[in-house]
Structures are given as structure tokens and as C-alpha cells.
Write an enzyme that holds these catalytic residues in place. Structure first.
Site, PDB file in Angstrom:
ATOM      1  N   ASP A  10      -1.491 -15.321   4.627  1.00 28.31           N
ATOM      2  CA  ASP A  10      -1.119 -16.018   5.863  1.00 28.31           C
ATOM      3  C   ASP A  10      -2.332 -15.964   6.806  1.00 28.31           C
ATOM      4  O   ASP A  10      -3.432 -15.567   6.388  1.00 28.31           O
ATOM      5  CB  ASP A  10       0.172 -15.448   6.472  1.00 28.31           C
ATOM      6  CG  ASP A  10       0.006 -14.057   7.070  1.00 28.31           C
ATOM      7  OD1 ASP A  10      -1.111 -13.489   6.997  1.00 28.31           O
ATOM      8  OD2 ASP A  10       0.996 -13.525   7.602  1.00 28.31           O
ATOM      9  N   CYS A  67      -1.316 -10.272   3.807  1.00 28.99           N
ATOM     10  CA  CYS A  67      -0.814 -10.598   5.143  1.00 28.99           C
ATOM     11  C   CYS A  67      -1.200  -9.425   6.041  1.00 28.99           C
ATOM     12  O   CYS A  67      -1.977  -8.565   5.618  1.00 28.99           O
ATOM     13  CB  CYS A  67       0.687 -10.894   5.142  1.00 28.99           C
ATOM     14  SG  CYS A  67       1.762  -9.536   4.681  1.00 28.99           S
ATOM     15  N   THR A  69       0.351  -6.681   7.351  1.00 27.57           N
ATOM     16  CA  THR A  69       0.698  -5.347   6.844  1.00 27.57           C
ATOM     17  C   THR A  69       0.795  -5.316   5.328  1.00 27.57           C
ATOM     18  O   THR A  69       0.824  -4.236   4.733  1.00 27.57           O
ATOM     19  CB  THR A  69       2.077  -4.919   7.376  1.00 27.57           C
ATOM     20  OG1 THR A  69       3.038  -5.916   6.961  1.00 27.57           O
ATOM     21  CG2 THR A  69       2.083  -4.795   8.887  1.00 27.57           C
ATOM     22  N   HIS A 100       1.013   2.842 -14.150  1.00 26.42           N
ATOM     23  CA  HIS A 100       2.440   3.174 -14.289  1.00 26.42           C
ATOM     24  C   HIS A 100       3.375   1.985 -14.104  1.00 26.42           C
ATOM     25  O   HIS A 100       4.478   1.987 -14.650  1.00 26.42           O
ATOM     26  CB  HIS A 100       2.827   4.261 -13.271  1.00 26.42           C
ATOM     27  CG  HIS A 100       2.297   5.622 -13.630  1.00 26.42           C
ATOM     28  ND1 HIS A 100       2.726   6.778 -13.014  1.00 26.42           N
ATOM     29  CD2 HIS A 100       1.379   6.010 -14.550  1.00 26.42           C
ATOM     30  CE1 HIS A 100       2.093   7.820 -13.539  1.00 26.42           C
ATOM     31  NE2 HIS A 100       1.258   7.376 -14.465  1.00 26.42           N
ATOM     32  N   HIS A 135       6.377   4.662 -19.492  1.00 32.68           N
ATOM     33  CA  HIS A 135       6.517   3.685 -18.409  1.00 32.68           C
ATOM     34  C   HIS A 135       7.090   2.353 -18.886  1.00 32.68           C
ATOM     35  O   HIS A 135       7.656   1.607 -18.096  1.00 32.68           O
ATOM     36  CB  HIS A 135       5.167   3.479 -17.725  1.00 32.68           C
ATOM     37  CG  HIS A 135       4.590   4.758 -17.211  1.00 32.68           C
ATOM     38  ND1 HIS A 135       5.157   5.450 -16.163  1.00 32.68           N
ATOM     39  CD2 HIS A 135       3.550   5.504 -17.645  1.00 32.68           C
ATOM     40  CE1 HIS A 135       4.474   6.549 -15.951  1.00 32.68           C
ATOM     41  NE2 HIS A 135       3.494   6.620 -16.846  1.00 32.68           N
TER      42      HIS A 135
HETATM   43  C1  RB5 Z   1       1.942 -12.017  11.031  1.00 31.94           C
HETATM   44  O1  RB5 Z   1       1.762 -11.715  12.366  1.00 31.94           O
HETATM   45  C2  RB5 Z   1       2.523 -10.804  10.304  1.00 31.94           C
HETATM   46  O2  RB5 Z   1       3.862 -10.636  10.629  1.00 31.94           O
HETATM   47  C3  RB5 Z   1       2.353 -10.946   8.815  1.00 31.94           C
HETATM   48  O3  RB5 Z   1       0.996 -11.133   8.517  1.00 31.94           O
HETATM   49  C4  RB5 Z   1       2.801  -9.784   7.960  1.00 31.94           C
HETATM   50  O4  RB5 Z   1       2.276  -8.581   8.417  1.00 31.94           O
HETATM   51  C5  RB5 Z   1       4.229  -9.716   7.660  1.00 31.94           C
HETATM   52  O5  RB5 Z   1       4.711  -8.817   6.961  1.00 31.94           O
END
Ligand code: RB5
Length: 153
Positions: A10, A67, A69, A100, A135
Site C-alpha cells: 500500500d 504495508c 505494520t 518450519h 512440520h
Molecule cells: C496505512 O496507514 C496502514 O494502516 C497500513 O499500511 C497497514 O499498517 C495496515 O495494517
């Protein structure tokens, strides 16, 4: 055989995706890039689904998703049959996810992981083979859950 890796992100992962794309191409890997390609805010499920679908249908051997996080992309990717997406923050989790879990999608949080260790994480994930053995039966159990359509059905 030619190794195809599908990549996507994203708006939070554009810069890192570019870096990873270069790393892969330098290593002689064919990359299919599903975007996004600029900082305009987008919804991560749209891009996560494109990459995950490629892996689920065996049209790409593996995928990489980014993304902010890594959490949203992980949630999306693991909805797809046959996808084992692993959110990795370091070389240890990248290595273990292959050994694994036979992870076939690497997910990275661009706002979590230092750019300095990205190359090491990706290389570790690429070069590590699934260990098999005990596994294999555990992955088979995951497949059985998938085939049921989830435990709650
Ligand atoms: C975008 O701001 C953020 O929410 C996205 O990149 C991600 O971290 C979502 O899990």
C-alpha cells in the site's frame, strides 16, 4: 525453472517495495509488481489480494507484501487457500518461517523494520528451504482446516 515472485504494497510500502524489487531483479528473479506505486492513500486489501491470488493459484512461486505494520497484509493474505503468509521483523523470523512454516508470502511492516536489515531478511527468506519432517504434518493440519472452510463452519 524460472522463479516468479509477486510483490505488492500500500502507500506505506512504496519505497521499500522499490528496494526489494531491485534486490530480487539483481538476483535474477522475475518480479511481477502489482503496485501501488505512489504515495496516494489506498486500501491494502486490494493489493494484498492481487499478490495472494497469484500465489494461491500457483501463478507465482512466492509473494512479498508490505504495508505500514505488515498486519493488514498478513490478515488478507492468509485468507487465500494455500497461502502461508509470515510477518517477519528480522532474519530469525524470516528463516524460521521457511524452515518450519514453509511460508510462501513474506510480509514486512515498512514502519517497523529498519531499512538497513531488509536485504538480509529477504535473502534469508529466499535461501532457506522448508525443513519438512514433523512440520509437514502440521502444515497438513492447516490444509485440513482450510478444506473445512474453517473450524466454525
Ligand atoms: C496505512 O496507514 C496502514 O494502516 C497500513 O499500511 C497497514 O499498517 C495496515 O495494517
Amino acid at each position: 525453472m524460472e522463479m516468479i515472485i509477486a510483490i505488492g504494497c500500500d502507500h506505506a510500502g512504496v519505497e521499500l517495495k522499490g528496494k526489494i524489487r531491485s534486490l530480487l531483479e539483481t538476483a535474477g528473479i522475475t518480479v511481477q509488481d502489482f503496485g501501488t506505486n505512489n504515495s496516494t492513500s489506498v486500501d491494502y486489501p486490494d493489493f494484498g489480494a492481487k499478490v495472494s491470488s497469484m500465489v494461491s493459484k500457483n501463478e507465482a512461486a512466492r509473494g512479498i507484501l508490505i504495508c505500514g505494520t505488515g498486519i493488514g497484509m498478513s490478515i488478507v493474505a492468509n485468507k487465500f487457500k494455500g497461502v502461508r503468509a509470515a510477518l517477519c521483523h528480522d532474519t530469525y523470523t524470516a528463516r524460521m518461517s521457511r524452515l518450519h512454516n514453509d511460508s510462501n508470502i513474506l510480509v514486512i511492516g515498512s514502519r517497523i523494520v529498519s531499512p538497513d536489515i531488509i536485504e538480509d531478511i529477504v535473502n534469508e527468506w529466499l535461501k532457506t528451504d522448508f525443513e519438512g519432517g514433523r512440520h509437514t504434518k502440521r502444515l497438513q493440519k492447516i490444509t485440513e482446516i482450510e478444506d473445512l472452510g474453517g473450524y466454525n463452519k
